[in-house]
Write a protein that holds these residues in place. Structure first.
Motif, short mmCIF file in Angstrom:
data_model
loop_
_atom_site.label_atom_id
_atom_site.label_comp_id
_atom_site.label_asym_id
_atom_site.label_seq_id
_atom_site.Cartn_x
_atom_site.Cartn_y
_atom_site.Cartn_z
N SER A 1 11.76 -1.84 0.25
CA SER A 1 10.88 -1.74 -1.03
C SER A 1 11.08 -0.37 -1.84
N GLY A 2 11.34 0.80 -0.97
CA GLY A 2 11.56 2.08 -1.66
C GLY A 2 12.82 2.01 -2.62
N LEU A 3 13.85 1.81 -1.84
CA LEU A 3 15.39 1.54 -2.53
C LEU A 3 14.95 0.53 -3.96
N ALA A 4 14.68 -0.68 -3.82
CA ALA A 4 14.19 -1.42 -4.78
C ALA A 4 13.50 -1.08 -6.12
N ILE B 1 16.76 12.74 4.59
CA ILE B 1 17.55 12.19 5.62
C ILE B 1 17.55 10.73 5.34
N VAL B 2 16.15 9.99 5.35
CA VAL B 2 15.93 8.82 4.96
C VAL B 2 16.66 8.42 3.56
N THR C 1 1.67 13.35 -2.86
CA THR C 1 2.58 12.64 -3.25
C THR C 1 3.60 11.94 -2.09
N LEU C 2 4.06 12.87 -1.39
CA LEU C 2 4.87 12.35 -0.17
C LEU C 2 4.21 11.53 0.77
N ASP C 3 2.96 11.70 1.13
CA ASP C 3 2.23 11.00 2.10
C ASP C 3 2.02 9.62 1.39
N TYR C 4 1.69 9.61 0.10
CA TYR C 4 1.57 8.51 -0.56
C TYR C 4 2.97 7.53 -0.64
N LEU C 5 4.11 8.10 -0.83
CA LEU C 5 5.17 7.50 -0.85
C LEU C 5 5.47 6.75 0.56
N ARG C 6 5.28 7.45 1.56
CA ARG C 6 5.56 7.17 2.99
C ARG C 6 4.75 5.82 3.42
N GLY C 7 3.43 6.03 2.96
CA GLY C 7 2.46 4.75 3.12
C GLY C 7 2.73 3.52 2.23
#
Length: 266
Positions: free
Chosen positions: A166-169, A134-135, A154-160
């Protein structure tokens, strides 16, 4: 009957207005107390009286209320409707507000249907992944569907590591480099060439940005680029990127005299 005859021609009682507009008398009384929808006149017997012009104003109020605006917000949005141009302007504002709501609801409906599709593909209940999807949909990240392939670490790393901005960039940088690799491949640019090595440098800088210097993420990160997905276009571009970047990085690291993938014994 006498009471009815006491109502001047061209006026309506609060009950008649409520029935005509499909609202309750109590709601109209509340709008009156709030100074939002006041009667145009009051009869000798103290009855609130309204005109056709008031109906137009009430239509404005009800339309804005249906869009979720508060009483104070509605007050600020109501405009004068004494001339045809003013009526048209008022209707234009209503139209814009309704269209904005339609656009928002259409986007929300699309996101819900898209998430439903991903849930059925996952064949598992994972609310963290649902939230991540959703995000990413809200970020307008076209690669939202990749979430279902990531493991929990991997997902925990991405969330943190990343927030929305910054994620979209990062995603945009990656997509730009991937598309550049496709262009180089189609143009016959050699991975060992000056262009190929500059690309390898840019790509490695992006990897370093992603890992924030934590080389333990490298194996997982590189494996993400080799996912076997059901998205043919994405898969084709990734295959081209992998075929180009592998020899490009090998030459780049040989020239630097380093091997970041080498496991060091502590």
């Amino acid at each position: 009957m006498a009471d009815h005859k006491a109502i001047p021609q061209g006026y309506m009682t609060v009950g008649e207005v409520a029935k005509k507009m499909g609202v309750t008398v109590r709601a109209l009384q509340y709008y009156d107390r709030e100074g939002l929808f006041c009667p145009s006149a009051v009869s000798e017997g103290g009855r609130r009286l309204y005109t056709d012009k008031d109906i137009i104003k009430l239509h404005q109020i009800l339309s804005l209320k249906s869009l979720g605006f508060s009483i104070d917000e509605i007050k600020n949005r109501l405009t004068s409707i004494d001339t045809p141009d003013e009526v048209a302007a008022a209707l234009t504002e209503q139209s814009k507000a309704i269209q904005a709501q339609i656009d928002m609801l259409t986007r929300s409906l699309h996101d819900i249907e898209t998430l439903k599709t991903e849930v059925l593909k996952m064949q598992s209940v994972d609310f963290k992944k649902y939230a991540d999807i959703i995000v990413n949909l809200q970020m307008r990240n076209d690669n939202y569907w990749l979430i279902k392939y990531f493991d929990d670490n991997t997902l925990d790393y991405l969330r943190g590591r990343f927030d929305k901005e910054s994620g979209l960039a990062f995603i945009n940088k990656f997509n730009a480099l991937r598309d550049k690799a496709v262009q180089y491949s189609e143009a016959g640019v050699a991975p060992e060439s000056a262009q190929g090595q500059e690309f390898a440098k840019e790509f490695w800088q992006l990897i370093t940005e992603f890992t924030d210097g934590d080389m333990r993420m490298l194996p997982q990160l590189m494996s993400m680029g080799k996912l076997d997905t059901d998205n043919a276009e994405w898969q084709e571009k990734m295959n081209i990127l992998n075929a180009f970047i592998a020899p490009a990085l090998e030459t780049y690291f040989n020239n630097l005299g380093v091997n970041p993938f080498e496991v060091k014994n502590v």
